[in-house]
Design a protein around this motif. Sequence first.
Motif, PDB file in Angstrom:
ATOM      1  N   PHE A  62       0.835  -1.204   0.000  1.00  0.00           N
ATOM      2  CA  PHE A  62       0.000   0.000   0.000  1.00  0.00           C
ATOM      3  C   PHE A  62       0.870   1.255   0.000  1.00  0.00           C
ATOM      4  O   PHE A  62       0.624   2.193  -0.761  1.00  0.00           O
ATOM      5  CB  PHE A  62      -0.936  -0.001   1.218  1.00  0.00           C
ATOM      6  N   GLN A  63       1.900   1.263   0.832  1.00  0.00           N
ATOM      7  CA  GLN A  63       2.795   2.414   0.906  1.00  0.00           C
ATOM      8  C   GLN A  63       3.492   2.634  -0.429  1.00  0.00           C
ATOM      9  O   GLN A  63       3.650   3.765  -0.878  1.00  0.00           O
ATOM     10  CB  GLN A  63       3.809   2.209   2.039  1.00  0.00           C
ATOM     11  N   ALA A  64       3.900   1.565  -1.084  1.00  0.00           N
ATOM     12  CA  ALA A  64       4.570   1.682  -2.386  1.00  0.00           C
ATOM     13  C   ALA A  64       3.623   2.282  -3.426  1.00  0.00           C
ATOM     14  O   ALA A  64       4.026   3.128  -4.227  1.00  0.00           O
ATOM     15  CB  ALA A  64       5.072   0.312  -2.836  1.00  0.00           C
ATOM     16  N   GLU A  65       2.369   1.840  -3.409  1.00  0.00           N
ATOM     17  CA  GLU A  65       1.392   2.395  -4.352  1.00  0.00           C
ATOM     18  C   GLU A  65       1.154   3.883  -4.100  1.00  0.00           C
ATOM     19  O   GLU A  65       1.055   4.673  -5.045  1.00  0.00           O
ATOM     20  CB  GLU A  65       0.076   1.624  -4.246  1.00  0.00           C
ATOM     21  N   GLN A  66       1.072   4.265  -2.832  1.00  0.00           N
ATOM     22  CA  GLN A  66       0.879   5.671  -2.499  1.00  0.00           C
ATOM     23  C   GLN A  66       2.085   6.503  -2.917  1.00  0.00           C
ATOM     24  O   GLN A  66       1.933   7.615  -3.423  1.00  0.00           O
ATOM     25  CB  GLN A  66       0.621   5.829  -0.991  1.00  0.00           C
ATOM     26  N   GLN A  67       3.270   5.964  -2.726  1.00  0.00           N
ATOM     27  CA  GLN A  67       4.482   6.674  -3.120  1.00  0.00           C
ATOM     28  C   GLN A  67       4.544   6.843  -4.633  1.00  0.00           C
ATOM     29  O   GLN A  67       4.916   7.902  -5.131  1.00  0.00           O
ATOM     30  CB  GLN A  67       5.732   5.950  -2.620  1.00  0.00           C
ATOM     31  N   GLN A  68       4.171   5.803  -5.373  1.00  0.00           N
ATOM     32  CA  GLN A  68       4.172   5.909  -6.834  1.00  0.00           C
ATOM     33  C   GLN A  68       3.203   6.988  -7.292  1.00  0.00           C
ATOM     34  O   GLN A  68       3.501   7.750  -8.213  1.00  0.00           O
ATOM     35  CB  GLN A  68       3.820   4.562  -7.458  1.00  0.00           C
ATOM     36  N   ALA A  69       2.052   7.073  -6.643  1.00  0.00           N
ATOM     37  CA  ALA A  69       1.079   8.112  -6.987  1.00  0.00           C
ATOM     38  C   ALA A  69       1.643   9.502  -6.679  1.00  0.00           C
ATOM     39  O   ALA A  69       1.474  10.430  -7.472  1.00  0.00           O
ATOM     40  CB  ALA A  69      -0.225   7.882  -6.238  1.00  0.00           C
ATOM     41  N   ALA A  70       2.320   9.628  -5.547  1.00  0.00           N
ATOM     42  CA  ALA A  70       2.908  10.919  -5.176  1.00  0.00           C
ATOM     43  C   ALA A  70       4.004  11.327  -6.151  1.00  0.00           C
ATOM     44  O   ALA A  70       4.079  12.486  -6.568  1.00  0.00           O
ATOM     45  CB  ALA A  70       3.451  10.857  -3.749  1.00  0.00           C
ATOM     46  N   VAL A  71       4.850  10.377  -6.538  1.00  0.00           N
ATOM     47  CA  VAL A  71       5.926  10.672  -7.492  1.00  0.00           C
ATOM     48  C   VAL A  71       5.338  11.062  -8.848  1.00  0.00           C
ATOM     49  O   VAL A  71       5.805  12.013  -9.483  1.00  0.00           O
ATOM     50  CB  VAL A  71       6.889   9.474  -7.622  1.00  0.00           C
ATOM     51  N   ALA A  72       4.300  10.367  -9.274  1.00  0.00           N
ATOM     52  CA  ALA A  72       3.652  10.708 -10.545  1.00  0.00           C
ATOM     53  C   ALA A  72       3.093  12.124 -10.499  1.00  0.00           C
ATOM     54  O   ALA A  72       3.210  12.886 -11.468  1.00  0.00           O
ATOM     55  CB  ALA A  72       2.552   9.704 -10.865  1.00  0.00           C
TER      56      ALA A  72
END
Length: 90
Positions: A62-72
């Motif tokens: 979940f944290q990885a998905e949230q981080q990917q969204a933030a980076v995008a």
Amino acid sequence: MMDKVQMEMAKTLWEQSRAAARQAQDAWAMVLKSQQTLLNSMRPAGAPFAMAADQFEKLVQFQAEQQQAAVAFVEKVSADYAKLLEQQKK
């Protein structure tokens, strides 16, 4: 109205902030990976370690998905900002 020097300084500071955020995320990912390795090493001991390891894997995903969204999002804002700077230069 901002002059060229101010725009370039703002661009440089934005890029430095973005790089610092990426570096902080990489460090956080390393901490999470080490914790996951620790839990996985205890998994064979059975409950509650196996269940904790499973829950931790879900949390990390979940944290990885949230981080990917933030980076995008940051990349999109950076691209928009670069376009704005190019328009100001014209």
